[in-house]
Write a protein that holds these residues in place. Structure first.
Motif, PDB file in Angstrom:
ATOM      1  N   PHE A   1       0.838  -1.201   0.000  1.00  0.00           N
ATOM      2  CA  PHE A   1       0.000   0.000   0.000  1.00  0.00           C
ATOM      3  C   PHE A   1       0.870   1.247   0.000  1.00  0.00           C
ATOM      4  CE2 PHE A   1      -2.230  -3.425   2.116  1.00  0.00           C
ATOM      5  CZ  PHE A   1      -3.454  -3.427   1.467  1.00  0.00           C
ATOM      6  N   ASP A   2       0.208   2.381  -0.256  1.00  0.00           N
ATOM      7  CA  ASP A   2       0.919   3.665  -0.331  1.00  0.00           C
ATOM      8  C   ASP A   2       2.085   3.547  -1.312  1.00  0.00           C
ATOM      9  OD1 ASP A   2       1.659   6.296   0.156  1.00  0.00           O
ATOM     10  OD2 ASP A   2       2.791   5.799   1.975  1.00  0.00           O
ATOM     11  N   ILE A   3       1.753   3.160  -2.535  1.00  0.00           N
ATOM     12  CA  ILE A   3       2.748   2.906  -3.574  1.00  0.00           C
ATOM     13  C   ILE A   3       3.423   4.223  -3.971  1.00  0.00           C
ATOM     14  CG2 ILE A   3       3.155   1.964  -5.880  1.00  0.00           C
ATOM     15  CD1 ILE A   3       2.142  -0.095  -3.750  1.00  0.00           C
ATOM     16  N   GLN A   4       4.741   4.239  -3.865  1.00  0.00           N
ATOM     17  CA  GLN A   4       5.528   5.409  -4.232  1.00  0.00           C
ATOM     18  C   GLN A   4       6.088   5.284  -5.649  1.00  0.00           C
ATOM     19  OE1 GLN A   4       5.863   8.009  -1.850  1.00  0.00           O
ATOM     20  NE2 GLN A   4       4.313   6.726  -0.890  1.00  0.00           N
ATOM     21  N   GLU A   5       6.409   4.029  -6.019  1.00  0.00           N
ATOM     22  CA  GLU A   5       7.007   3.784  -7.335  1.00  0.00           C
ATOM     23  C   GLU A   5       6.739   2.337  -7.729  1.00  0.00           C
ATOM     24  OE1 GLU A   5      11.513   3.230  -9.063  1.00  0.00           O
ATOM     25  OE2 GLU A   5      11.187   4.824  -7.605  1.00  0.00           O
ATOM     26  N   VAL A   6       6.502   2.130  -9.021  1.00  0.00           N
ATOM     27  CA  VAL A   6       6.359   0.768  -9.532  1.00  0.00           C
ATOM     28  C   VAL A   6       6.820   0.732 -10.983  1.00  0.00           C
ATOM     29  CG1 VAL A   6       3.930   1.053 -10.232  1.00  0.00           C
ATOM     30  CG2 VAL A   6       4.810  -1.215  -9.765  1.00  0.00           C
ATOM     31  N   SER A   7       7.566  -0.314 -11.307  1.00  0.00           N
ATOM     32  CA  SER A   7       7.933  -0.566 -12.697  1.00  0.00           C
ATOM     33  C   SER A   7       7.914  -2.074 -12.896  1.00  0.00           C
ATOM     34  CB  SER A   7       9.307   0.010 -13.034  1.00  0.00           C
ATOM     35  OG  SER A   7      10.306  -0.592 -12.244  1.00  0.00           O
ATOM     36  N   ILE A   8       7.418  -2.500 -14.063  1.00  0.00           N
ATOM     37  CA  ILE A   8       7.283  -3.928 -14.364  1.00  0.00           C
ATOM     38  C   ILE A   8       7.726  -4.159 -15.803  1.00  0.00           C
ATOM     39  CG2 ILE A   8       5.715  -5.913 -14.508  1.00  0.00           C
ATOM     40  CD1 ILE A   8       3.827  -4.369 -12.613  1.00  0.00           C
ATOM     41  N   LYS A   9       8.491  -5.227 -15.991  1.00  0.00           N
ATOM     42  CA  LYS A   9       8.946  -5.614 -17.323  1.00  0.00           C
ATOM     43  C   LYS A   9       8.992  -7.135 -17.371  1.00  0.00           C
ATOM     44  CE  LYS A   9      13.289  -5.606 -19.675  1.00  0.00           C
ATOM     45  NZ  LYS A   9      14.621  -5.015 -19.752  1.00  0.00           N
ATOM     46  N   ALA A  10       8.490  -7.712 -18.456  1.00  0.00           N
ATOM     47  CA  ALA A  10       8.491  -9.171 -18.583  1.00  0.00           C
ATOM     48  C   ALA A  10       9.142  -9.574 -19.896  1.00  0.00           C
ATOM     49  CB  ALA A  10       7.077  -9.710 -18.518  1.00  0.00           C
ATOM     50  N   SER A  11       9.886 -10.682 -19.856  1.00  0.00           N
ATOM     51  CA  SER A  11      10.541 -11.179 -21.063  1.00  0.00           C
ATOM     52  C   SER A  11      10.003 -12.547 -21.466  1.00  0.00           C
ATOM     53  CB  SER A  11      12.053 -11.276 -20.832  1.00  0.00           C
ATOM     54  OG  SER A  11      12.330 -12.160 -19.768  1.00  0.00           O
ATOM     55  N   SER A  12       8.947 -12.991 -20.792  1.00  0.00           N
ATOM     56  CA  SER A  12       8.376 -14.306 -21.057  1.00  0.00           C
ATOM     57  C   SER A  12       6.950 -14.305 -20.529  1.00  0.00           C
ATOM     58  CB  SER A  12       9.201 -15.379 -20.346  1.00  0.00           C
ATOM     59  OG  SER A  12       8.554 -16.611 -20.364  1.00  0.00           O
ATOM     60  N   ASN A  13       6.141 -15.247 -20.981  1.00  0.00           N
ATOM     61  CA  ASN A  13       4.793 -15.346 -20.424  1.00  0.00           C
ATOM     62  C   ASN A  13       4.743 -16.363 -19.281  1.00  0.00           C
ATOM     63  OD1 ASN A  13       5.004 -17.690 -21.865  1.00  0.00           O
ATOM     64  ND2 ASN A  13       3.092 -17.455 -22.979  1.00  0.00           N
ATOM     65  N   THR A  14       5.887 -16.916 -18.907  1.00  0.00           N
ATOM     66  CA  THR A  14       6.020 -17.776 -17.735  1.00  0.00           C
ATOM     67  C   THR A  14       6.847 -17.007 -16.724  1.00  0.00           C
ATOM     68  OG1 THR A  14       6.007 -19.721 -19.144  1.00  0.00           O
ATOM     69  CG2 THR A  14       6.794 -20.018 -16.903  1.00  0.00           C
ATOM     70  N   TYR A  15       6.212 -16.582 -15.643  1.00  0.00           N
ATOM     71  CA  TYR A  15       6.896 -15.719 -14.687  1.00  0.00           C
ATOM     72  C   TYR A  15       7.566 -16.537 -13.589  1.00  0.00           C
ATOM     73  CZ  TYR A  15       4.171 -11.976 -16.839  1.00  0.00           C
ATOM     74  OH  TYR A  15       3.611 -11.103 -17.717  1.00  0.00           O
ATOM     75  N   ARG A  16       8.886 -16.471 -13.564  1.00  0.00           N
ATOM     76  CA  ARG A  16       9.693 -17.105 -12.514  1.00  0.00           C
ATOM     77  C   ARG A  16      10.732 -16.088 -12.083  1.00  0.00           C
ATOM     78  NH1 ARG A  16       8.402 -21.999 -11.356  1.00  0.00           N
ATOM     79  NH2 ARG A  16      10.164 -22.245  -9.961  1.00  0.00           N
ATOM     80  N   GLY A  17      11.062 -16.129 -10.805  1.00  0.00           N
ATOM     81  CA  GLY A  17      12.089 -15.201 -10.370  1.00  0.00           C
ATOM     82  C   GLY A  17      12.326 -15.235  -8.878  1.00  0.00           C
ATOM     83  N   ASP A  18      13.171 -14.319  -8.465  1.00  0.00           N
ATOM     84  CA  ASP A  18      13.523 -14.125  -7.063  1.00  0.00           C
ATOM     85  C   ASP A  18      12.889 -12.827  -6.599  1.00  0.00           C
ATOM     86  OD1 ASP A  18      15.168 -16.313  -7.523  1.00  0.00           O
ATOM     87  OD2 ASP A  18      17.023 -15.148  -7.509  1.00  0.00           O
TER      88      ASP A  18
ATOM     89  N   ILE B   1      11.978  -7.683  -7.892  1.00  0.00           N
ATOM     90  CA  ILE B   1      11.727  -8.997  -8.476  1.00  0.00           C
ATOM     91  C   ILE B   1      12.625  -9.116  -9.695  1.00  0.00           C
ATOM     92  CG2 ILE B   1      10.013 -10.524  -9.519  1.00  0.00           C
ATOM     93  CD1 ILE B   1       7.855  -8.938  -7.972  1.00  0.00           C
ATOM     94  N   THR B   2      13.401 -10.202  -9.742  1.00  0.00           N
ATOM     95  CA  THR B   2      14.291 -10.422 -10.875  1.00  0.00           C
ATOM     96  C   THR B   2      14.073 -11.828 -11.422  1.00  0.00           C
ATOM     97  OG1 THR B   2      16.048 -11.127  -9.362  1.00  0.00           O
ATOM     98  CG2 THR B   2      16.088  -8.832 -10.062  1.00  0.00           C
ATOM     99  N   GLY B   3      14.135 -11.950 -12.732  1.00  0.00           N
ATOM    100  CA  GLY B   3      13.930 -13.237 -13.403  1.00  0.00           C
ATOM    101  C   GLY B   3      13.291 -12.990 -14.749  1.00  0.00           C
ATOM    102  N   THR B   4      12.365 -13.862 -15.151  1.00  0.00           N
ATOM    103  CA  THR B   4      11.677 -13.647 -16.421  1.00  0.00           C
ATOM    104  C   THR B   4      10.693 -12.491 -16.327  1.00  0.00           C
ATOM    105  OG1 THR B   4       9.981 -15.290 -15.903  1.00  0.00           O
ATOM    106  CG2 THR B   4      11.906 -16.045 -17.166  1.00  0.00           C
ATOM    107  N   VAL B   5      10.377 -12.082 -15.123  1.00  0.00           N
ATOM    108  CA  VAL B   5       9.645 -10.848 -14.886  1.00  0.00           C
ATOM    109  C   VAL B   5      10.509 -10.010 -13.943  1.00  0.00           C
ATOM    110  CG1 VAL B   5       8.298 -11.805 -12.966  1.00  0.00           C
ATOM    111  CG2 VAL B   5       7.447  -9.808 -14.172  1.00  0.00           C
TER     112      VAL B   5
END
Length: 125
Positions: A71-88, A104-108
């Protein structure tokens, strides 16, 4: 540990002797709602609870699913390189601003900076 940054974290501590790190996860959803004021991240933990509730045992569940709400989102950015989301997922608190920083790092890939967060859901399936 990641879950210590959240209110309502008792249940996850009760079902795991050692709560797993957020590495190599299947990320089911990243959802922005309430006109950008809330962001939800849903994922499967890397291994099943070692002290699951009776209902989970009876249901023969094998996977633990977690939803985190920010909540109270200050910043958000999202990028995906696949339609299967896996990551840390790495979650820490900035000591100077008291904001949660989620990477979040990985395919997303995502970066979230939020004022607060809760463990909204811990379910088995």
């Amino acid at each position: 540990m990641w879950y210590e940054h959240f209110t309502d974290n008792k249940f996850i501590s009760m079902i795991y002797t050692k709560v797993p790190t957020l590495k190599n996860l299947r990320i089911e959803k990243i959802e922005i709602s309430r006109e950008g004021d809330r962001l939800t991240v849903g994922f499967d933990l890397p291994f099943f609870a070692d002290k699951p509730p009776k209902k989970w045992i009876e249901g023969r569940y094998t996977t633990t699913f977690v939803e985190l709400d920010f909540f109270d989102i200050q910043e958000v950015s999202i990028k995906a390189s696949s339609n299967t989301y896996r990551g840390d997922i790495d979650i820490c608190k900035d000591e100077q601003t008291d904001l949660l920083i989620v990477n979040i790092t990985g395919t997303v890939e995502a970066k979230i900076i939020a004022g607060s967060g809760i463990i909204q859901t811990v379910n088995g399936y």
